[in-house]
Structure formats: structure tokens, C-alpha cells
Design an enzyme around this catalytic site. Structure first.
Site, short mmCIF file in Angstrom:
data_model
loop_
_atom_site.label_atom_id
_atom_site.label_comp_id
_atom_site.label_asym_id
_atom_site.label_seq_id
_atom_site.Cartn_x
_atom_site.Cartn_y
_atom_site.Cartn_z
N LYS A 116 -0.87 -6.72 4.68
CA LYS A 116 -0.41 -6.83 3.22
C LYS A 116 -0.73 -8.29 2.67
CE LYS A 116 2.87 -2.84 2.98
NZ LYS A 116 4.08 -2.35 2.45
N TYR A 146 -0.80 4.56 -3.21
CA TYR A 146 0.82 4.88 -3.33
C TYR A 146 1.04 5.98 -4.28
CZ TYR A 146 2.13 0.86 -0.36
OH TYR A 146 2.33 0.15 0.87
N THR A 149 11.08 0.40 6.86
CA THR A 149 10.68 -0.09 5.53
C THR A 149 11.27 -1.19 4.86
OG1 THR A 149 9.95 2.28 4.94
CG2 THR A 149 9.94 0.65 3.17
N ARG A 163 7.94 -5.71 11.50
CA ARG A 163 8.73 -6.00 10.12
C ARG A 163 10.12 -6.76 10.55
NH1 ARG A 163 7.49 -0.26 6.98
NH2 ARG A 163 5.73 -0.98 5.95
N ASN A 217 6.76 -6.42 3.22
CA ASN A 217 6.98 -6.07 4.68
C ASN A 217 5.84 -6.01 5.63
OD1 ASN A 217 5.90 -3.89 3.72
ND2 ASN A 217 7.94 -2.57 3.96
N HIS A 223 1.37 -1.98 6.55
CA HIS A 223 1.24 -0.73 6.34
C HIS A 223 0.75 0.16 7.19
CE1 HIS A 223 0.66 2.97 3.83
NE2 HIS A 223 -0.66 3.10 4.61
N GLU A 239 -6.12 8.36 3.52
CA GLU A 239 -6.33 6.86 3.22
C GLU A 239 -7.49 6.25 3.64
OE1 GLU A 239 -2.34 5.58 4.72
OE2 GLU A 239 -1.27 6.45 3.16
P1 DAT Z 1 6.46 2.42 3.99
O1 DAT Z 1 5.65 1.19 3.91
O2 DAT Z 1 7.76 2.14 5.29
O3 DAT Z 1 5.65 3.79 4.41
P2 DAT Z 1 7.10 3.72 1.67
O4 DAT Z 1 5.80 4.36 1.68
O5 DAT Z 1 8.32 4.72 1.38
O6 DAT Z 1 7.26 2.72 2.96
O7 DAT Z 1 6.98 2.57 0.54
C1 DAT Z 1 5.74 1.74 0.25
C2 DAT Z 1 6.25 0.62 0.17
O8 DAT Z 1 6.87 0.35 -1.23
C3 DAT Z 1 7.08 -0.16 1.14
O9 DAT Z 1 6.52 -0.78 2.26
C4 DAT Z 1 7.96 -1.12 0.30
C5 DAT Z 1 8.03 -0.52 -1.11
N1 DAT Z 1 9.03 0.06 -1.42
C6 DAT Z 1 9.55 1.53 -0.81
N2 DAT Z 1 10.49 1.89 -1.49
C7 DAT Z 1 11.02 1.03 -2.36
C8 DAT Z 1 12.31 0.82 -3.19
N3 DAT Z 1 12.98 1.54 -3.49
N4 DAT Z 1 12.24 -0.72 -3.79
C9 DAT Z 1 11.31 -1.50 -3.65
N5 DAT Z 1 10.40 -1.40 -2.98
C10 DAT Z 1 10.00 -0.09 -2.43
MG MG Z 2 4.36 4.84 3.40
#
Ligand code: DAT
Ligand code: MG
Length: 179
Positions: free
Chosen positions: A9, A50, A92, A103, A118, A121, A132
């Protein structure tokens, strides 16, 4: 062979962590199948990527963060790579990511109302990996998605006003352009 899609990222690229992340991928014996630095990532592409988060209240800062600078995107392959890469990334939320994970070693906890930054991805299932990979690497799919999102945005006012305006525009065009 199983494949997964990963992103380093904008925070990872800015902080000079590209070498560190790629080293860990190679160290685990995974094969790098594709690797591209994308300097201009559109909001439409991030919204598609997303798609499950777009409606959430915390989503806008994520969109802003993900389009804030260059990202490195790639495909890696190997046995159980989807699950293994998720384990290597860590949780996450930076405060929950265990030391030893990417992370857990590098992600900083987010400030109030800020996007979680973080570093990496990774696709979370076989289905997401396929989706994706197609979204980021099969250009025609990307173009169709871009066009769909663009038209939706451009003509959202028509959608909001409903069928009446669409009907008026259609009848206007047909009277003006038919011979
Ligand atoms: P991951 O990246 O571990 O697959 P995710 O797909 O649930 O997690 O979310 C994508 C990204 O969005 C994640 O890396 C950080 C951000 N994110 C997720 N949940 C969040 C929240 N509740 N508040 C702020 N940012 C969030
Ligand atoms: Mg995800």
C-alpha cells in the site's frame, strides 16, 4: 498452482518497505508471477477493489489513503499461498497484529478518524483472489468497471430524478436526432 493477489500500500512504498516485503515473499519460497508499480490508481478501481466496504462510514479515508501515492501490486503463487500470505501479513488492526508478521513489525496504529495504514493487502479467499487478479490485471475488465462507475457518477442526477427525466431526455433525443 494456487495464486493470490497482493498490494504494498502507499504507506509501504513511501516508507521504503518494498524490499523488506518482497524479501519475505521470496524467503517463504513463493513465486512472484507478476509485479507492477502503479503510480496512478483511480478511485473507481479502489471502490471496485473494496466493493464490500464502500458503503461503510469509515470507507472514505480508506479510498483517500489508497489513492494517495504509488502502490506495488502483484501475483504470487505456491501451495496454500492465500492463507499463508494472510498469516504473514498479520491482523488488520495494527494493535492486534503479532510481532513477526509484516503488519506486526511495521504498521502504525491509526489516529482518530484516519484510515488504518497497514502496509500490505492480500486476498482473503480463492474467490477474492480470482476477482482481484482479474480486476487489477485484465485490462478490459478494468475498463468496463471504470466506464460503469464513471457513467453512474456522471448520470447519478438523472437516476435520482427517476424515470420521468430519463423519459424526457429520450424523447428529446429521438425528436432531435431521428430523421
Ligand atoms: P484486511 O486488509 O485485513 O483484509 P479488510 O478487508 O476488512 O481487512 O479491510 C480492508 C482495509 O480497510 C483494512 O486493511 C484497513 C481498512 N479498515 C477495515 N476495517 C476498518 C475500520 N473498522 N476502520 C477503519 N479502517 C478499516
Ligand atoms: Mg480484505
Amino acid at each position: 498452482m494456487e495464486q493470490t493477489f497482493f498490494i504494498i500500500k502507499p504507506d509501504g512504498v513511501k516508507r521504503g518497505l518494498v524490499g523488506e516485503v518482497l524479501k519475505r515473499i521470496e524467503q517463504r519460497g513463493f513465486t512472484i508471477e507478476k509485479l507492477e508499480l502503479r503510480t496512478k490508481v483511480s478511485e473507481e478501481l479502489i471502490d471496485q477493489h473494496y466493493q464490500d466496504l464502500v458503503g461503510q462510514s469509515f470507507y472514505p479515508p480508506i479510498r483517500e489513503f489508497m489513492t494517495s501515492g504509488p502502490v506495488l501490486v502483484g501475483i504470487i503463487s505456491g501451495p496454500k499461498v492465500i492463507e499463508t500470505w494472510r498469516t504473514m501479513m498479520g491482523a488488520t488492526r495494527p494493535e492486534e497484529a503479532l510481532p513477526g508478521t509484516i503488519r506486526g513489525d511495521f504498521a502504525k496504529a491509526a489516529g482518530e478518524n484516519q484510515a488504518i495504514q497497514n502496509v500490505v493487502h492480500g486476498s482473503d479467499s480463492e474467490e477474492s483472489a480470482k476477482r482481484e487478479i482479474a480486476l487489477w490485471f485484465e485490462e478490459w475488465i478494468g475498463s468496463i468497471n471504470w466506464l460503469k462507475a464513471h457513467l453512474n457518477r456522471k448520470y447519478s442526477h438523472i437516476k435520482k430524478k427517476g424515470l420521468t427525466s430519463s423519459f424526457l431526455i429520450l424523447s428529446f433525443s429521438s425528436t432531435h436526432y431521428s430523421r
